[in-house]
Write a protein that holds these residues in place. Structure first.
Motif, short mmCIF file in Angstrom:
data_model
loop_
_atom_site.label_atom_id
_atom_site.label_comp_id
_atom_site.label_asym_id
_atom_site.label_seq_id
_atom_site.Cartn_x
_atom_site.Cartn_y
_atom_site.Cartn_z
N VAL A 242 0.83 -1.21 0.00
CA VAL A 242 0.00 0.00 0.00
C VAL A 242 0.86 1.26 0.00
O VAL A 242 0.63 2.17 -0.83
N PRO A 243 1.89 1.39 0.88
CA PRO A 243 2.77 2.57 0.76
C PRO A 243 3.45 2.65 -0.61
O PRO A 243 3.56 3.75 -1.19
N PHE A 244 3.91 1.51 -1.14
CA PHE A 244 4.53 1.46 -2.47
C PHE A 244 3.58 2.03 -3.52
O PHE A 244 3.97 2.86 -4.35
N LEU A 245 2.33 1.58 -3.49
CA LEU A 245 1.35 2.00 -4.49
C LEU A 245 0.99 3.47 -4.34
O LEU A 245 0.92 4.21 -5.34
N TYR B 100 1.83 2.75 -17.18
CA TYR B 100 1.97 1.30 -17.11
C TYR B 100 3.42 0.87 -17.36
O TYR B 100 3.84 -0.19 -16.89
N ALA B 101 4.18 1.69 -18.08
CA ALA B 101 5.58 1.35 -18.38
C ALA B 101 6.55 1.85 -17.32
O ALA B 101 7.76 1.66 -17.46
N SER B 102 6.03 2.46 -16.26
CA SER B 102 6.90 3.08 -15.26
C SER B 102 6.86 2.39 -13.90
O SER B 102 7.54 2.82 -12.98
N GLY B 103 6.05 1.35 -13.74
CA GLY B 103 6.02 0.64 -12.48
C GLY B 103 5.27 1.34 -11.38
O GLY B 103 5.67 1.28 -10.21
N VAL B 104 4.19 2.01 -11.71
CA VAL B 104 3.38 2.66 -10.68
C VAL B 104 2.73 1.62 -9.78
O VAL B 104 2.70 1.76 -8.56
N MET B 105 2.23 0.55 -10.37
CA MET B 105 1.49 -0.46 -9.62
C MET B 105 2.28 -1.71 -9.28
O MET B 105 1.82 -2.57 -8.56
#
Length: 303
Positions: free
Chosen positions: A100-103, A219-224
């Motif tokens: 959750v903090p990561f996201l 989507y190409a940047s690792g948001v999720m």
């Protein structure tokens, strides 16, 4: 009776202008002059960005709460899709409890860049009345919109602090790294906003296209999901290709923020040389964007 001869007789228009210090109305100033003019308008830039921020949600019942609620709701949707349905939680350094903090960090940081770009596209074309009525360096507009998004991010950081504390991430010395990270991202965002402002001033349809481009970038940047570990774990992808993909600026700024705020993050969990990449992207976008925008200064609002 003939008029006496004038010392200006026989001079070309250019020579007459040079003799009497006349200049073309709306001519582009030199780059050093433009920088000085922009610095002289710094108070206007700050006031304009604050006014835009206050007016953004003035008609909504919850008002300024939407500054925080919008990215938080986005994070909630991504959590359900990627964290629960696709089960990306286990890939995050430190395990499930850090997801959750990561996201939330990823959503907030990417939204800062995303909204700066979208605001930059419309900064000239959406303010033609102001551009045509007043004389001021036009770069003030995209820069002020980037500052507006920074202020909105700072409001969101209050919610981020609550999320971090709720998941066992407590203040420590690495948290101080968020200051230089945000400064570098602001410079990058402002440069990108300047580029998009010039393109958007001549191509209004760009505003309709950019949401699709930005969604692909997200989507190409690792948001999720953690981008660099996923790429390096792919046996079909060479290590240099993984580093190249992970070096995209949105991923770099998210990595720096996650590294600063999440205890379990290590240098091996992010792209190599992240601070050099962050500085390089900030200088490249900031300088190139400013010069690119300045070169068309005399054309804004003329169409």
């Amino acid at each position: 009776m003939n008029a006496p001869p004038s010392p200006d007789d026989g001079l070309s228009p250019a020579e007459l202008a040079a003799r009497y210090g006349l200049t073309v109305s709306g001519a582009r100033p030199s780059l050093p002059q433009y920088i000085r003019q922009l610095w002289a308008r710094r108070h206007f830039i700050g006031a304009f960005s604050r006014a835009k921020l206050q007016a953004q949600y003035s008609r909504a019942k919850l008002g300024q709460l939407w500054q925080v609620a919008t990215p938080l709701l986005n994070a909630g949707v991504y959590f359900v899709i990627f964290g629960v349905i696709l089960d990306a939680r286990g890939e995050v350094p430190g395990g499930d409890h850090n997801y959750v903090p990561f996201l939330v960090i990823g959503v907030f940081v990417f939204t800062f860049t995303q909204q700066s770009v979208l605001a930059g596209v419309r900064s000239i074309s959406g303010n033609l009345g102001l551009v045509r009525a007043l004389h001021f360096p036009r770069a003030s507009l995209p820069v002020s919109f980037a500052l507006q998004q920074l202020q909105q991010l700072l409001y969101s950081m209050i919610v981020l602090l609550v999320v971090l504390l709720a998941f066992g991430q407590y203040p420590s010395w690495p948290w101080l790294l968020i200051v230089p990270a945000l400064v570098l991202q602001l410079l990058f965002n402002a440069g990108l906003a300047l580029i998009m402002a010039r393109l958007g001033s001549s191509t209004p349809d760009l505003a309709q296209l950019m949401p699709f481009v930005l969604r692909t970038w997200m989507y190409a940047s690792g948001v999720m999901f953690p981008l660099h570990p996923m790429l390096t774990g792919n046996a079909n992808l060479p290590a240099w290709a993984a580093d190249l993909v992970a070096a995209n600026p949105a991923a770099v700024y998210m990595d720096l923020m996650r590294f600063a705020l999440i205890d379990d993050y290590t240098p091996g969990d992010i792209a190599p040389y992240p601070w050099l990449l962050a500085l390089g992207w900030a200088l490249l976008a900031g300088v190139a964007g400013f010069v690119y925008f300045w070169k068309a200064e005399e054309r804004y609002g003329r169409g």
